[in-house]
Design a protein around this motif. Structure first.
Motif: not given
Ligand SMILES: Nc1nc2c(ncn2[C@@H]2O[C@H](COP(=O)(O)OP(=O)(O)O)[C@@H](O)[C@H]2O)c(=O)[nH]1
Ligand SMILES: [Mg+2]
Length: 319
Positions: A58-71, A226-232
């Motif tokens: 929880p809190g790892a950033g799954k939803s944010t990453l998912t949202d980015d992937l959708v975009a 891989l390295e990601t910054v989902a919020t960015d």
């Protein structure tokens, strides 16, 4: 009811989002209506779609990453379905609401369908319903289906691992090898995203992960880290590339057929488990059950004998 289930399938295929939502509710609820609807959806319809499981703490950033992937997938003209399986907050709904708000930018896009499966039933039910919901989305023409699950328990991990490609999301400073192995996430990851790469401890985490994956020995596919910054939105292009590579790898190596057969086997097992659980509930209720509980309690029977009597069925008990 079969007729209306079939009508829902047809309407959902024709792009009726209301019908698709209702159909997913039917599938989640299980039972005869779900059976009727799914009978008109051969397993092969899912073959055209690519399913990506996204799991992690929880809190790892799954939803944010998912949202980015959708975009990013939308930029490529793909139609995307999202299933958020988060049973950790079935009562408050807090996390779910957060996910919804975050994904608001896709809410009006007719080629994106986001569904939360958090509110219904127990985990076993979710394990059963998720592959079926995937099949429904595939039938409705969504070519990419992202399934977000919290990777905290066996069932959640199983749900994620039922995907064509499984992404494990971790963070810098994320435990040592023992913790990773314990969580069962190392084995199931096809792609690892070290998200929050803007935080301290990145290099060590990436290094440790690669080392642990190497220990797992030579395989035909080496999971990239891989390295990601989902919020960015950083690293998400590379993540999507990795998903496409993994897809190409599975399609070329013949691994895909094996993986999908394993998925069907898991699905069948979940269905059998579901019906056995119902049977157990039936056996373990009523006056006969109460009598046996009392007999075990006062020592005139023992648990094993009582359980055998119960599982031999209610018929004998009636005599
Ligand atoms: N600093 C930083 N924060 C992030 C990053 N990705 C997600 N977050 C934040 O971490 C929190 C949890 O993200 P969320 O996507 O809900 O995680 P989930 O529980 O795994 O779905 C939110 O406040 C996000 O804004 C990142 O790459 N860097
Ligand atoms: Mg989430």
């Amino acid at each position: 009811m079969a007729a209306s289930a079939a009508a829902l399938v047809v309407a959902a295929r024709d792009g009726d989002r209301g019908a698709l939502a209702r159909l997913l509710s039917v599938v989640e609820a299980g039972g005869d209506d779900a059976r009727a609807a799914l009978a008109t959806l051969p397993v092969a319809v899912a073959d055209g779609a690519w399913t990506v499981g996204i799991t992690g703490a929880p809190g790892a950033g799954k939803s944010t990453l998912t949202d980015d992937l959708v975009a990013h997938l939308r930029d490529g003209g793909e139609r995307v379905g999202v299933l958020a399986v988060d049973p950790s907050s079935p009562f408050t709904g807090g996390a779910i609401l957060g996910d919804r708000v975050r994904m608001q930018r896709h809410a009006t896009d007719p080629d994106v369908f986001i569904r939360s499966m958090a509110t219904r039933g127990h985990l076993g039910g979710l394990a059963r319903a998720t592959p079926q919901a995937v099949r429904v989305l595939a039938a409705a023409g969504y070519g990419w289906i992202l399934v977000e699950t919290v990777g905290v328990g066996q069932v959640e991990v199983e749900i994620a691992a039922a995907a064509d490609t499984t992404v494990v999301v971790v963070n810098p400073g994320w435990g040592d090898g023992v913790q990773a192995a314990k969580a069962g996430l190392l084995e199931i990851g096809d792609v690892f995203a070290v998200n929050k790469a803007d935080r301290a401890g990145l290099a060590a985490t990436v290094h440790d992960l690669r080392a642990m994956l190497e220990l797992a020995g030579a395989r035909s596919w080496t999971p990239p880290v891989l390295e990601t910054v989902a919020t960015d939105d950083r690293g998400v292009d590379a993540l999507l590339d990795a998903l496409r590579h993994h897809r190409a790898h599975l399609e070329c190596s013949g691994g895909l057929a094996a993986r999908r057969e394993r998925r069907i086997a898991d699905e069948l097992r979940a269905l059998v488990l579901d019906s056995l659980t119902k049977q157990a509930d039936d056996f373990c209720s009523g006056p006969r059950f109460a009598t046996l509980v009392r007999q075990v309690a006062d020592g005139t029977s023992d648990p094993y004998t009582a359980a055998t009597l119960l599982s031999e069925g209610a018929d004998r008990g009636a005599t």
